[in-house]
Design a protein around this motif. Structure first.
Motif, short mmCIF file in Angstrom:
data_model
loop_
_atom_site.label_atom_id
_atom_site.label_comp_id
_atom_site.label_asym_id
_atom_site.label_seq_id
_atom_site.Cartn_x
_atom_site.Cartn_y
_atom_site.Cartn_z
N ILE A 164 -34.06 -14.98 -4.26
CA ILE A 164 -32.67 -15.33 -4.51
C ILE A 164 -32.53 -16.83 -4.28
N THR A 165 -32.10 -17.54 -5.33
CA THR A 165 -32.03 -18.99 -5.25
C THR A 165 -30.67 -19.49 -4.80
N ARG A 166 -29.60 -18.77 -5.16
CA ARG A 166 -28.25 -19.22 -4.78
C ARG A 166 -27.28 -18.07 -4.92
N ALA A 167 -26.17 -18.19 -4.19
CA ALA A 167 -25.12 -17.18 -4.24
C ALA A 167 -23.79 -17.85 -3.92
N ALA A 168 -22.73 -17.28 -4.45
CA ALA A 168 -21.38 -17.80 -4.22
C ALA A 168 -20.41 -16.62 -4.26
N ARG A 169 -19.19 -16.88 -3.84
CA ARG A 169 -18.17 -15.84 -3.83
C ARG A 169 -17.16 -16.14 -4.95
N PRO A 203 -13.71 -16.44 -6.39
CA PRO A 203 -12.44 -16.65 -5.69
C PRO A 203 -11.38 -15.57 -5.99
N GLU A 204 -11.49 -14.90 -7.13
CA GLU A 204 -10.50 -13.87 -7.46
C GLU A 204 -10.86 -12.51 -6.89
N SER A 205 -12.08 -12.05 -7.16
CA SER A 205 -12.48 -10.71 -6.70
C SER A 205 -13.06 -10.72 -5.29
N HIS A 206 -13.46 -11.88 -4.80
CA HIS A 206 -14.12 -12.05 -3.49
C HIS A 206 -15.49 -11.40 -3.43
N ARG A 207 -16.03 -11.03 -4.58
CA ARG A 207 -17.37 -10.45 -4.66
C ARG A 207 -18.40 -11.57 -4.71
N ILE A 208 -19.58 -11.30 -4.22
CA ILE A 208 -20.67 -12.27 -4.23
C ILE A 208 -21.49 -12.07 -5.50
N PHE A 209 -21.78 -13.19 -6.15
CA PHE A 209 -22.68 -13.17 -7.31
C PHE A 209 -23.75 -14.22 -7.05
N GLY A 210 -24.84 -14.15 -7.79
CA GLY A 210 -25.90 -15.11 -7.54
C GLY A 210 -26.96 -15.09 -8.60
N GLU A 211 -28.06 -15.76 -8.27
CA GLU A 211 -29.17 -15.89 -9.18
C GLU A 211 -30.46 -15.55 -8.45
N CYS A 212 -31.31 -14.81 -9.14
CA CYS A 212 -32.62 -14.43 -8.59
C CYS A 212 -33.68 -15.01 -9.50
N PHE A 213 -34.46 -15.96 -8.97
CA PHE A 213 -35.51 -16.59 -9.75
C PHE A 213 -36.47 -15.52 -10.26
N GLY A 214 -36.73 -15.53 -11.56
CA GLY A 214 -37.66 -14.57 -12.15
C GLY A 214 -37.02 -13.26 -12.54
N SER A 215 -35.71 -13.10 -12.30
CA SER A 215 -35.05 -11.84 -12.64
C SER A 215 -33.76 -12.04 -13.43
N GLY A 216 -32.89 -12.93 -12.99
CA GLY A 216 -31.63 -13.16 -13.68
C GLY A 216 -30.48 -13.37 -12.71
N SER A 217 -29.26 -13.29 -13.23
CA SER A 217 -28.07 -13.44 -12.38
C SER A 217 -27.47 -12.06 -12.11
N PHE A 218 -26.85 -11.92 -10.94
CA PHE A 218 -26.43 -10.60 -10.48
C PHE A 218 -25.03 -10.63 -9.86
N LEU A 219 -24.46 -9.44 -9.72
CA LEU A 219 -23.21 -9.22 -9.01
C LEU A 219 -23.47 -8.16 -7.95
N LEU A 220 -23.01 -8.41 -6.73
CA LEU A 220 -23.21 -7.46 -5.64
C LEU A 220 -22.02 -6.52 -5.52
#
Length: 167
Positions: free
Chosen positions: A128-133, A135-152
């Protein structure tokens, strides 16, 4: 960081180090001095000027919320999400965690990524290279090197879905 400070974080030994500098006070250094220092040091931050403040968060904290001593110079930050490796005892244990630092409140929340295990991912080749929240849903999303971007999921520990998946 307010008023115009520079904040830096990096893994260091068995912790995550956070430092704060006043860019107007930073002193220049010679390249040869820097190269020689890196040869003999395991530290990841070099500055010819002492930081205004620094603190460390230990790695390997148990899941959940923990108190944290944060210097006043760094308390102006509301939230910082730091992805880091996590000590997995077996192939199905989380190999990564998100350390959600709340400097203003003096807290750190450890969110082991239950979906990121060595039985599911190539730890070391994928991370996991980076993650942020959001501001509207307060959910964390991020990026996984070698896999893609995700929502938790709302708990911040489980993968809800891939936003973009690498082939």
């Amino acid at each position: 960081m307010a008023p115009s400070y520079l904040g830096v974080w990096c893994p260091e030994g068995r912790g995550i180090r956070f430092v704060c500098f006043d860019p107007d006070q930073l002193k220049a250094f010679d390249f040869a001095e820097l190269a020689g220092w890196f040869k003999q040091s395991s530290e990841r931050i070099y500055a010819a000027t002492e930081p205004l403040a620094d603190f460390e968060v230990p790695l390997g904290l148990s899941p959940g919320m923990h108190d944290l001593e944060v210097p006043p110079e760094l308390r102006g930050v509301d939230e910082l999400i730091v992805p880091t490796s996590y000590p997995a005892k077996n192939p199905d244990d989380p190999a990564f965690a998100l350390y959600v630092i709340y400097p203003q409140a003096g807290l750190v929340e450890v969110l082991p990524q239950k979906w990121f295990t060595s039985s599911q991912y190539q730890v070391g080749k994928q991370w996991i290279t980076r993650a942020a929240r959001d501001p509207e849903s307060h959910r964390i999303f991020g990026e996984c090197f070698g896999s893609g971007s995700f929502l938790l999921e709302e708990d911040g520990c489980r993968l809800e879905r891939w936003l973009e998946k690498n082939a």
